[in-house]
Design a protein around this motif. Structure first.
Motif, PDB file in Angstrom:
ATOM      1  N   PRO A   1       0.814  -1.222   0.000  1.00  0.00           N
ATOM      2  CA  PRO A   1       0.000   0.000   0.000  1.00  0.00           C
ATOM      3  C   PRO A   1       0.847   1.273   0.000  1.00  0.00           C
ATOM      4  CG  PRO A   1      -0.941  -1.603   1.492  1.00  0.00           C
ATOM      5  CD  PRO A   1       0.399  -2.154   1.038  1.00  0.00           C
ATOM      6  N   GLU A   2       2.018   1.199   0.591  1.00  0.00           N
ATOM      7  CA  GLU A   2       2.913   2.365   0.599  1.00  0.00           C
ATOM      8  C   GLU A   2       3.663   2.523  -0.720  1.00  0.00           C
ATOM      9  OE1 GLU A   2       3.138  -0.086   3.093  1.00  0.00           O
ATOM     10  OE2 GLU A   2       1.677   1.030   4.269  1.00  0.00           O
ATOM     11  N   ARG A   3       3.815   1.410  -1.438  1.00  0.00           N
ATOM     12  CA  ARG A   3       4.538   1.409  -2.717  1.00  0.00           C
ATOM     13  C   ARG A   3       3.710   0.684  -3.768  1.00  0.00           C
ATOM     14  NH1 ARG A   3      10.586   1.793  -2.554  1.00  0.00           N
ATOM     15  NH2 ARG A   3      10.177   1.057  -4.629  1.00  0.00           N
ATOM     16  N   PRO A   4       2.668   1.341  -4.270  1.00  0.00           N
ATOM     17  CA  PRO A   4       1.800   0.674  -5.257  1.00  0.00           C
ATOM     18  C   PRO A   4       2.533   0.436  -6.577  1.00  0.00           C
ATOM     19  CG  PRO A   4       1.211   2.975  -5.054  1.00  0.00           C
ATOM     20  CD  PRO A   4       2.241   2.700  -3.992  1.00  0.00           C
ATOM     21  N   LEU A   5       2.095  -0.580  -7.250  1.00  0.00           N
ATOM     22  CA  LEU A   5       2.638  -0.898  -8.570  1.00  0.00           C
ATOM     23  C   LEU A   5       1.825  -0.132  -9.606  1.00  0.00           C
ATOM     24  CD1 LEU A   5       4.481  -2.585 -10.422  1.00  0.00           C
ATOM     25  CD2 LEU A   5       2.728  -4.377 -10.343  1.00  0.00           C
ATOM     26  N   VAL A   6       2.493   0.661 -10.410  1.00  0.00           N
ATOM     27  CA  VAL A   6       1.843   1.424 -11.473  1.00  0.00           C
ATOM     28  C   VAL A   6       2.273   0.815 -12.797  1.00  0.00           C
ATOM     29  CG1 VAL A   6       1.566   3.687 -12.543  1.00  0.00           C
ATOM     30  CG2 VAL A   6       1.823   3.509 -10.065  1.00  0.00           C
ATOM     31  N   VAL A   7       1.289   0.379 -13.579  1.00  0.00           N
ATOM     32  CA  VAL A   7       1.554  -0.307 -14.837  1.00  0.00           C
ATOM     33  C   VAL A   7       0.899   0.464 -15.973  1.00  0.00           C
ATOM     34  CG1 VAL A   7       1.292  -2.483 -16.084  1.00  0.00           C
ATOM     35  CG2 VAL A   7       1.548  -2.507 -13.606  1.00  0.00           C
ATOM     36  N   HIS A   8       1.645   0.707 -17.024  1.00  0.00           N
ATOM     37  CA  HIS A   8       1.116   1.354 -18.229  1.00  0.00           C
ATOM     38  C   HIS A   8       1.024   0.294 -19.320  1.00  0.00           C
ATOM     39  CE1 HIS A   8       1.558   5.528 -16.772  1.00  0.00           C
ATOM     40  NE2 HIS A   8       2.436   4.936 -15.982  1.00  0.00           N
ATOM     41  N   ILE A   9      -0.167   0.133 -19.873  1.00  0.00           N
ATOM     42  CA  ILE A   9      -0.421  -0.910 -20.863  1.00  0.00           C
ATOM     43  C   ILE A   9      -0.965  -0.275 -22.138  1.00  0.00           C
ATOM     44  CG2 ILE A   9      -1.796  -2.962 -21.378  1.00  0.00           C
ATOM     45  CD1 ILE A   9      -1.932  -3.522 -18.418  1.00  0.00           C
ATOM     46  N   PRO A  10      -0.424  -0.656 -23.297  1.00  0.00           N
ATOM     47  CA  PRO A  10      -1.024  -0.158 -24.536  1.00  0.00           C
ATOM     48  C   PRO A  10      -2.379  -0.822 -24.758  1.00  0.00           C
ATOM     49  CG  PRO A  10       0.686  -1.745 -25.037  1.00  0.00           C
ATOM     50  CD  PRO A  10       0.711  -1.537 -23.545  1.00  0.00           C
ATOM     51  N   CYS A  11      -3.346  -0.048 -25.175  1.00  0.00           N
ATOM     52  CA  CYS A  11      -4.644  -0.652 -25.472  1.00  0.00           C
ATOM     53  C   CYS A  11      -4.927  -0.532 -26.952  1.00  0.00           C
ATOM     54  CB  CYS A  11      -5.758  -0.028 -24.643  1.00  0.00           C
ATOM     55  SG  CYS A  11      -6.256   1.618 -25.134  1.00  0.00           S
ATOM     56  N   GLY A  12      -5.813  -1.341 -27.393  1.00  0.00           N
ATOM     57  CA  GLY A  12      -6.198  -1.374 -28.792  1.00  0.00           C
ATOM     58  C   GLY A  12      -7.331  -2.355 -28.918  1.00  0.00           C
ATOM     59  N   VAL A  13      -7.269  -3.176 -29.897  1.00  0.00           N
ATOM     60  CA  VAL A  13      -8.301  -4.189 -30.053  1.00  0.00           C
ATOM     61  C   VAL A  13      -7.747  -5.509 -29.544  1.00  0.00           C
ATOM     62  CG1 VAL A  13      -9.388  -3.000 -31.954  1.00  0.00           C
ATOM     63  CG2 VAL A  13      -7.588  -4.599 -32.442  1.00  0.00           C
ATOM     64  N   GLY A  14      -8.572  -6.280 -28.912  1.00  0.00           N
ATOM     65  CA  GLY A  14      -8.128  -7.558 -28.382  1.00  0.00           C
ATOM     66  C   GLY A  14      -8.243  -7.615 -26.887  1.00  0.00           C
ATOM     67  N   GLY A  15      -7.818  -8.716 -26.325  1.00  0.00           N
ATOM     68  CA  GLY A  15      -8.002  -8.957 -24.904  1.00  0.00           C
ATOM     69  C   GLY A  15      -6.791  -8.736 -24.035  1.00  0.00           C
ATOM     70  N   ALA A  16      -5.699  -8.236 -24.593  1.00  0.00           N
ATOM     71  CA  ALA A  16      -4.476  -8.079 -23.802  1.00  0.00           C
ATOM     72  C   ALA A  16      -4.675  -7.205 -22.567  1.00  0.00           C
ATOM     73  CB  ALA A  16      -3.340  -7.550 -24.672  1.00  0.00           C
ATOM     74  N   PRO A  17      -5.257  -6.007 -22.684  1.00  0.00           N
ATOM     75  CA  PRO A  17      -5.408  -5.186 -21.476  1.00  0.00           C
ATOM     76  C   PRO A  17      -6.240  -5.870 -20.388  1.00  0.00           C
ATOM     77  CG  PRO A  17      -5.708  -3.828 -23.417  1.00  0.00           C
ATOM     78  CD  PRO A  17      -5.672  -5.260 -23.882  1.00  0.00           C
ATOM     79  N   GLY A  18      -7.336  -6.478 -20.765  1.00  0.00           N
ATOM     80  CA  GLY A  18      -8.169  -7.171 -19.788  1.00  0.00           C
ATOM     81  C   GLY A  18      -7.459  -8.355 -19.161  1.00  0.00           C
ATOM     82  N   GLY A  19      -6.774  -9.126 -19.990  1.00  0.00           N
ATOM     83  CA  GLY A  19      -6.031 -10.277 -19.476  1.00  0.00           C
ATOM     84  C   GLY A  19      -4.917  -9.860 -18.544  1.00  0.00           C
ATOM     85  N   LEU A  20      -4.211  -8.796 -18.895  1.00  0.00           N
ATOM     86  CA  LEU A  20      -3.130  -8.316 -18.037  1.00  0.00           C
ATOM     87  C   LEU A  20      -3.675  -7.791 -16.709  1.00  0.00           C
ATOM     88  CD1 LEU A  20      -0.943  -6.581 -20.739  1.00  0.00           C
ATOM     89  CD2 LEU A  20      -0.332  -8.603 -19.413  1.00  0.00           C
ATOM     90  N   CYS A  21      -4.778  -7.058 -16.750  1.00  0.00           N
ATOM     91  CA  CYS A  21      -5.376  -6.546 -15.506  1.00  0.00           C
ATOM     92  C   CYS A  21      -5.846  -7.684 -14.610  1.00  0.00           C
ATOM     93  CB  CYS A  21      -6.546  -5.617 -15.820  1.00  0.00           C
ATOM     94  SG  CYS A  21      -6.040  -4.023 -16.430  1.00  0.00           S
TER      95      CYS A  21
END
Length: 102
Positions: free
Chosen positions: A37-57
């Motif tokens: 909680p003191e050191r959250p993980l911040v992730v930047h993901i490219p989005c587009g078409v497909g399931g990659a962002p949802g799967g990664l989340c």
């Protein structure tokens, strides 16, 4: 049926994307990077078409747990705003960026 087979393949693909989160967790542990909680993980993901962002989340949720703060931000290329176009027009995949001259 054919539909059930397609769903199964898509499910495997989605789970494949989520596996990246477990690889990330292992890499962070190897580097002694704490996620808390003191050191959250911040992730930047490219989005587009497909399931990659949802799967990664989903993978981040599974790998790090609901108690660990993982913040995911999606970024989309300005020259190919597929998701923005779909959301703004409510046409989903029926409209392509090429249809508007991009």
């Amino acid at each position: 049926t054919q539909r059930r087979g397609r769903r199964a393949r898509l499910g495997v693909l989605f789970l494949g994307y989520s596996a990246a989160a477990f690889e990330l967790r292992a890499q962070l542990a190897e580097l002694n990077v704490e996620v808390s909680p003191e050191r959250p993980l911040v992730v930047h993901i490219p989005c587009g078409v497909g399931g990659a962002p949802g799967g990664l989340c989903w993978g981040m949720h599974l790998a790090f747990g609901a108690a660990q703060p993982v913040r995911v931000f999606f970024a989309e290329p300005v020259a190919a705003p597929c998701v923005t176009l779909a959301l703004c027009t409510s046409k989903g995949a029926a409209l392509c960026v090429a249809d508007i001259g991009l």
